[in-house]
Design an enzyme around this catalytic site. Structure first.
Site, short mmCIF file in Angstrom:
data_model
loop_
_atom_site.label_atom_id
_atom_site.label_comp_id
_atom_site.label_asym_id
_atom_site.label_seq_id
_atom_site.Cartn_x
_atom_site.Cartn_y
_atom_site.Cartn_z
N VAL A 1 48.53 -84.02 -0.96
CA VAL A 1 49.37 -82.85 -0.69
C VAL A 1 49.40 -82.00 -1.94
O VAL A 1 49.62 -82.51 -3.04
CB VAL A 1 50.80 -83.27 -0.29
CG1 VAL A 1 51.63 -82.04 0.05
CG2 VAL A 1 50.78 -84.24 0.88
N CYS A 2 49.16 -80.71 -1.79
CA CYS A 2 49.28 -79.76 -2.89
C CYS A 2 48.40 -80.20 -4.07
O CYS A 2 47.23 -80.47 -3.91
CB CYS A 2 50.76 -79.64 -3.27
SG CYS A 2 51.18 -78.22 -4.31
N THR A 3 48.98 -80.28 -5.27
CA THR A 3 48.19 -80.60 -6.46
C THR A 3 47.85 -82.08 -6.57
O THR A 3 47.24 -82.49 -7.56
CB THR A 3 48.92 -80.14 -7.73
OG1 THR A 3 50.26 -80.63 -7.72
CG2 THR A 3 48.95 -78.61 -7.82
#
Length: 314
Positions: free
Chosen positions: A99-101
């Protein structure tokens, strides 16, 4: 069949990267057993200051390993220990997601080598710069490449979880979870993330100058040679510098700028779509329609109807 889902966190992780997907799987029911794990176990502080109780990551099998993002993910990706642990956990999982970074940890572990991946739009250029072997696509809400899934920023983790649930249990199960969460079922993976191209501030003055020129001349032809001239660079130098600074090709950035300009006109006025297409530099409405489908997941007519309905409600 019950599937074990491991959510991997670390100090300074983004709390919604955990709680969003975890809630989706929890609502899906007894088909899933959920585990929040960390390198050492115990309480792990999120970037919001909220501590989360975890168990120590051990040598066990997970059906799905989900890597959270946050400032701790980017910092951890520069160490040796955290990527090595992620690589070990991933080797014992049927599929891996970030998720995300969290994508930075997957990339540092070598899991994204030669794969398509996405991350938060604000960090996409940095991911591409640090890991040139990854095909970073900043446009997508989530991407599946084989057994590896990556998603955009923060709330996109819910879209990712719904897609994973659909992959496991079918569309009806995922739809029921979305209804319980009171979220849209579900944003297509290929739908564009929020784009900040109109606010993009690259480090290079020359790239900024070219973007400013493009914004002011959207209705005119904007081949790379013309943008390179505005930046006082050769076309080859400009193309390399532009991609390094923005994570986009010049042509893709111009398309995005035109689509954003068109969307503002569509949602705020009553101009015919055909006229808007010409005014913002698309050669014809069909080209604009294809661009909207790529970037927003729906055609201009749908956005126009939605904006009209919202004005009526107000």
């Amino acid at each position: 069949m019950t599937r074990d889902i491991g959510f991997f966190v670390f100090p300074k992780f983004q709390i919604l990267d955990l709680t969003g997907p975890l809630s989706a799987f929890q609502i899906a029911g007894r088909q899933y057993r959920l585990h929040v794990i960390s390198p050492q176990g115990g309480l792990v502080p999120s970037s919001a200051g909220l501590d989360v109780m975890t168990t120590r990551a051990e040598e066990r099998y997970f059906d799905t390993l989900v890597i959270a993002g946050g400032n701790g993910a980017r910092a951890g990706s520069r160490t040796e220990a955290l990527p090595a642990l992620v690589r070990d956990l991933a080797s014992r999982s049927r599929r891996v997601a970030s998720v995300c970074t969290g994508a930075f940890l997957l990339a540092a572990a070598g899991i994204l080598d030669s794969k398509r991946a996405t991350t938060h739009w604000r960090r996409a250029a940095d991911l591409q710069k640090r890991f040139p072997g990854v095909a970073v696509d900043r446009d997508c809400i989530y991407i599946k490449d084989g057994s590896v899934w990556t998603s955009a920023g923060i709330s996109a983790g819910i879209d990712l979880a719904l897609a994973l649930i659909e992959d496991d249990l079918g569309a009806e199960a995922a739809r029921a979870v979305a209804q319980e969460l009171v979220v849209y079922h579900r944003r297509p993976g290929g739908q564009s993330q929020f784009s900040a191209m109109l606010e993009l501030e690259p480090d290079s003055d020359r790239v900024r100058r070219a973007l400013g020129f493009a914004r002011e001349h959207l209705h005119e032809p904007l081949p790379v040679e013309r943008l390179a001239e505005a930046a006082c660079l050769s076309p080859r130098q400009f193309g390399r510098a532009f991609r390094a600074e923005t994570g986009e090709t010049p042509a893709k950035a111009v398309e995005r700028l035109r689509a954003e300009a068109a969307r503002v006109r569509i949602e705020s006025g009553s101009e015919p779509i055909e006229s808007i297409a010409v005014l913002v530099g698309f050669k014809d409405p069909e080209r604009m329609r294809r661009a909207f489908l790529r970037l927003y997941g729906q055609p201009p007519q749908a956005l126009k109807r939605a904006a009209r309905a919202l004005r009526v409600v107000r």
